[in-house]
Design a protein around this motif. Sequence first.
Motif, mmCIF file in Angstrom:
data_model
loop_
_atom_site.group_PDB
_atom_site.id
_atom_site.type_symbol
_atom_site.label_atom_id
_atom_site.label_comp_id
_atom_site.label_asym_id
_atom_site.label_seq_id
_atom_site.Cartn_x
_atom_site.Cartn_y
_atom_site.Cartn_z
ATOM 1 N N TYR A 151 46.560 -36.732 63.423
ATOM 2 C CA TYR A 151 47.150 -35.389 63.824
ATOM 3 C C TYR A 151 48.036 -35.056 62.424
ATOM 4 O O TYR A 151 48.661 -35.843 61.819
ATOM 5 N N VAL A 152 48.175 -33.825 61.877
ATOM 6 C CA VAL A 152 48.921 -33.408 60.766
ATOM 7 C C VAL A 152 49.220 -31.913 61.045
ATOM 8 O O VAL A 152 48.987 -31.346 61.813
ATOM 9 N N SER A 153 50.224 -31.648 60.152
ATOM 10 C CA SER A 153 50.987 -30.447 60.064
ATOM 11 C C SER A 153 49.569 -29.480 60.033
ATOM 12 O O SER A 153 48.778 -29.576 59.001
ATOM 13 N N SER A 163 48.130 -38.757 53.563
ATOM 14 C CA SER A 163 47.498 -40.062 53.772
ATOM 15 C C SER A 163 46.471 -39.999 55.333
ATOM 16 O O SER A 163 45.509 -40.517 55.498
ATOM 17 N N VAL A 164 47.174 -39.583 56.113
ATOM 18 C CA VAL A 164 46.334 -39.447 57.487
ATOM 19 C C VAL A 164 45.293 -38.415 57.291
ATOM 20 O O VAL A 164 44.002 -38.852 57.553
ATOM 21 N N LYS A 165 45.418 -37.362 56.407
ATOM 22 C CA LYS A 165 44.472 -36.469 56.291
ATOM 23 C C LYS A 165 43.111 -37.064 55.436
ATOM 24 O O LYS A 165 42.104 -36.857 55.821
ATOM 25 N N GLU A 166 43.507 -37.891 54.349
ATOM 26 C CA GLU A 166 42.770 -38.776 53.636
ATOM 27 C C GLU A 166 41.867 -39.621 54.437
ATOM 28 O O GLU A 166 40.728 -39.593 54.222
ATOM 29 N N VAL A 167 42.374 -40.289 55.332
ATOM 30 C CA VAL A 167 41.604 -41.188 56.091
ATOM 31 C C VAL A 167 40.713 -40.324 56.982
ATOM 32 O O VAL A 167 39.439 -41.070 57.238
ATOM 33 N N VAL A 168 41.239 -39.454 57.818
ATOM 34 C CA VAL A 168 40.348 -38.707 58.531
ATOM 35 C C VAL A 168 39.071 -38.132 57.801
ATOM 36 O O VAL A 168 38.048 -37.795 58.265
ATOM 37 N N ASP A 217 55.908 -24.863 62.746
ATOM 38 C CA ASP A 217 54.534 -25.311 62.315
ATOM 39 C C ASP A 217 53.773 -26.112 63.469
ATOM 40 O O ASP A 217 54.587 -26.441 64.320
ATOM 41 N N GLY A 218 52.464 -25.656 63.636
ATOM 42 C CA GLY A 218 51.586 -26.471 64.462
ATOM 43 C C GLY A 218 51.294 -27.799 64.200
ATOM 44 O O GLY A 218 51.044 -28.046 63.020
ATOM 45 N N ILE A 219 50.962 -28.698 64.991
ATOM 46 C CA ILE A 219 50.406 -29.967 64.647
ATOM 47 C C ILE A 219 49.041 -29.872 65.173
ATOM 48 O O ILE A 219 48.858 -29.586 66.437
ATOM 49 N N ALA A 220 48.154 -29.988 64.183
ATOM 50 C CA ALA A 220 46.828 -29.945 64.658
ATOM 51 C C ALA A 220 46.097 -31.363 64.735
ATOM 52 O O ALA A 220 46.458 -32.395 63.939
ATOM 53 N N VAL A 221 45.289 -31.783 65.719
ATOM 54 C CA VAL A 221 44.473 -32.751 65.830
ATOM 55 C C VAL A 221 43.367 -32.687 65.230
ATOM 56 O O VAL A 221 42.715 -31.824 65.368
ATOM 57 N N ILE A 222 43.239 -33.607 64.317
ATOM 58 C CA ILE A 222 42.131 -33.372 63.388
ATOM 59 C C ILE A 222 40.897 -34.494 63.398
ATOM 60 O O ILE A 222 41.273 -35.752 63.885
#
Lengths: 288, 277, 278
Positions: free
Chosen positions: B201-203, B187-192, B109-114
Motif C-alpha cells: 500500500y502506498v500514497s 521502496s514499497v512501490k519498487e518491490v511491488v 491523500d488516499g492510500i492505494a492498495v497496489i
Amino acid sequence: MPKNRAVLIDQIIKQTMRICAFSSLFFLFLIFLFILIEGLPLFYRVGVGNIIAGFKWAPTKGAFGIFPMIVSSFLVTIGALILGAPLGLACAVYLAEYAGKKKKLFLKPALELLAGIPSVVYGFLGVIYIVPLIRTYCGGSGFSLLAAAIVLGVMILPTVISISYDALMSVPRTYREGSLAMGATKWQTTYRVVIPAASSGILASFILGMGRAIGETMAVIMVAGNALRIPGSILDPLRTLTSNIALELAYASGDHRLGLFSTGVVLLIIIMILNYLANFVIRQKVIK
Amino acid sequence: MAVVTFMRVVGAAIICLLISAACGNQTSSQVVYRRHVVTIAGSTSVMPFTEKLAEHFMIEHPNFIINVQSGGSTAGIQACLNRTVDIGMSSRELKHEEKSLTEIIICYDGIAVIVNPENPIRALSLQQIRDIFAGVLTNWKALGWIDRRIDAVTREEGSGTRSAFEELVMHGAAIDDGIMVQDSNGSVKEVVATDPYAIGYVSLGMVDTRVVALHVDYVRPSVETILARQYKIVRPFLYLINGTPSGPAQQFITYVLSKDGQKILEREGLIPVYAKK
Amino acid sequence: MRLPPRFVNTLVALLLDLVALGTVGILVVIVCVIVVKGIAYIDLNFLFTYPEDMGRHGGVFPSLIGTIFLVALSICFATPLGLGTAIYLTEYTKETMMTKTIRFGVESLAGIPSILYGLFGFIFFVIKLKMGWSLISGALTLTIMILPTIIRTSEEAIKAVPRSLRIVSHSLGATLWETTLKVVLPCAAPGILTGIMLSIGRAVGETAAVIFTMGSSLRLPTSLFDSGRTLAVHFYILAREGISMEKAYATALVLVVSILAVNILAYYIMHKVIAKYS
C-alpha cells in the motif's frame, strides 16, 4: 640557547603526539558511552529478558523483543560463511601456493578491490539480479535469507582472502620443503602441512568475516525483505539487528529510539566478542 | 621537505575551515545575505510533494532556501516539538500528547492498495485486504489466482502511512510479523513493481503505470471517488507549527495553501483542501 | 578406491585456478554491469547540473560537491590525528601496556560496523552537540571511522623505514622530532599516502554512517552546518525508491569508477614502494 629550544619543541611535540595516540581510545570510549547511555535504560525498564529473548517488536506499542533479529543476524552470517569461507580460502590458497608471480601481481589487488565496492552497490545488484533469480527458480518473493547470504558471501571474500593469505604466507618455507622432499605432491603438502599450520589464522579470517557480515547494513536492508519473524526457510524474508536500526532510526522518537539503541548495544556486544575471539585465536598461534 | 609542505597545507586548510565554520555561524544568525531559511522535516509520504512545492516556491522567491528532510511523521512531529524545524510534516493525525502543535491540513491523500500489473486481480474487499496483512490469507489461490504465496509488503513502525493503514484498514488487528517491511513509499512501490506476487500500500499520488491500484469494496481509488466519499482509505497531509511560525515559514505555508500551491498538489494526484469540504 | 595423488594434484591446481579466476570474475562482472548500463546516461551535464524532481531528471552536482567536501574534511581531521598516533606508537614509545591498549583501541574501532558509527554520530554530534544533520556531523563521524585505516597504514609505512637512517640522524645531533620530520616521514610518505587513498575510497562509498549524520537534503551544502546528500546516499535513495534506474546506474558509475581509481592508485603507490625497498 638553540639546543634547549629544540629539546623543548621536542617535548611539546611528544605530548601532542601522545594526545593524538589517545584520541582513538577516547573515541572508542565516547562511542561506547553514548550507545550505552541511550541503550541501557530500556534494559532496566523493560527487562533484559524481554528485550533479548522477546519475540515481539512493536516499539510504538511497548514491545521491544529483538530475539528474532539476533537469530536472523546469525543465520545470515552463517549463510554468508558457508558460501564465502570456502571460496575465500580457495582463493587464498591459490594466491599463496599456486599462483605464479605475474598472476599474483594482478590477482591480489583485484581481489582486494572487491572490498572497495560500496555496500549499496552490492545491495543494488542483489536486488536487480539475485532477487529475481531466486523468485523465478526457487520461489518466494526473492527477498530472502538466501539472497542476503549470497550478497554477504561475496562481501566477506576480501576479508577472508587477505587474512587467510597472510596466515598461509607466514608458514615457514622449511615446512613445505620438508614435505616435498619426502615425496608428497604439492596438494598433499598444502592440504596436510600448510593449511593445518595456518589454521589459527584461517579461523581468525572466518571470525572477522563473520564480524563483517553481521555488521553490514545497507546491502542487507535492500535484499532481505526485513520481515520481523524468524525465517522458516532460506526463502523467507528476515530482519537483522543492523537493518532494524537503519530502517527505523530516522523515524523513531522516545522509547522507540531507545529501543533502537538497545539493538545497537546488543550488536556492539556481539561485535566486540567476535573481535576478541579473532584476536585470541591469532595470539594462540603466536604462543605456540 | 614534501611532508613539511604537506603538513603546512593541511594546517592551513584546517585553519581556513575553522574560520569558515565561525563565519557560517555568524551569517545564519545575522542574516547578512538576506537569505531566508525554512527547515521542514517529517513524513516520507508528504516529503516528495513538499519538495516539489519548494522547488516552485524557490523559483518565485530566489532569496528563500527551503530545506526539506524526510524522516517520518513521528520524527517530524518530535522535531517540531523541539523546535529544531520550522515546519513538521505528518501523514497521520496527532496523538493526544502532541496536540500542543498547530495542525494545518494542506491536502488529503488516499492510500492505494497496489499489486503488480501481471496480477489479474483488480478488486478486493476491505476484509480480504485485512486478512492478507493479518497473515490469515497467505496464498493467491484463495483469491482465485495461481497457487503462490502472497508477498505482502508493509511499512515500518513509526510511518504515518502505516498508522493510517492500521487505523483505516486493519481496524486494530495487528499486521503479521512474517510480512516484508520497507521504509518508504518508493521502496514499497519498487518491490511491488518488480515482484509479480507482491501486494502493498502506498500514497495514491505515487501510483503510476508500473503498479496497479486495486478497487476496494468495488470502489476505484481516485480523486473523484474520494471527493464523493466513496473511497474510504483517506488521510490528511499535515503541516505542523509550534506557536507562531517565523515570517518565511508563514510565507511558504501561505503559498502552499494558495491556488498555485494547491494546483501543484492536485496535479500530483492529491486532493486539494478547498475541494473536500 | 583412492585416486592417484599426482592426478589429484593436477586436478586441484586446475580447480583452484578456476576458482580464483571466477572470484576475480565477480569483480569484473560488477564493474562491467555498472559501466555498460551507466555509460549511456552519463555526460558532463549529468555531473554539473542540479537534480530535478527528486533526482528523476537532471544531474548530481550538489551530491558531487557534498561528497568532495565531506571526504576532504574528514581526511583533514583524520590525517593529523592518525599520523600523530602512528608516529607516537613507532617513534616515541616502546611496547608497553599502554601502547597495547592504544592498539587494542584502534583494532576495536576498525571492527565496529558503520551503522554503529551512524548511531553514535546521530546521538552525539547531531543531537547532543546540536550540530543537526550537517556536513560537519558527517565529517566528524567519518573521521573516527577512517582513523584506524590511516593509523595502521602509516604505522606500517613508518616501521618499514630502515633503522640505520634514524641512527645516523641521531648521531648527527638531531632531536627525535627533527629525525622524524626530516628523515622518517619523507621516507614513509608514499605509504602514508596509500593509507589516505584507501580511506578516501572507504569514505566515498559509505552510506549507513553518513545518512544519519549528514541527512539527505538534495541542496548544495554551502556551510559546514548545511545538510547534504553524498553520491552514495543519493544512489541508495534513487535505487531503493525506484526513482530512476538510468540515473541510479549513472550515479553508481561515478561512484564505482572514482573509488576504483583511488584504490588502484593506492596499490600502484604501494607497489612502487615495495619495489624500491626489496
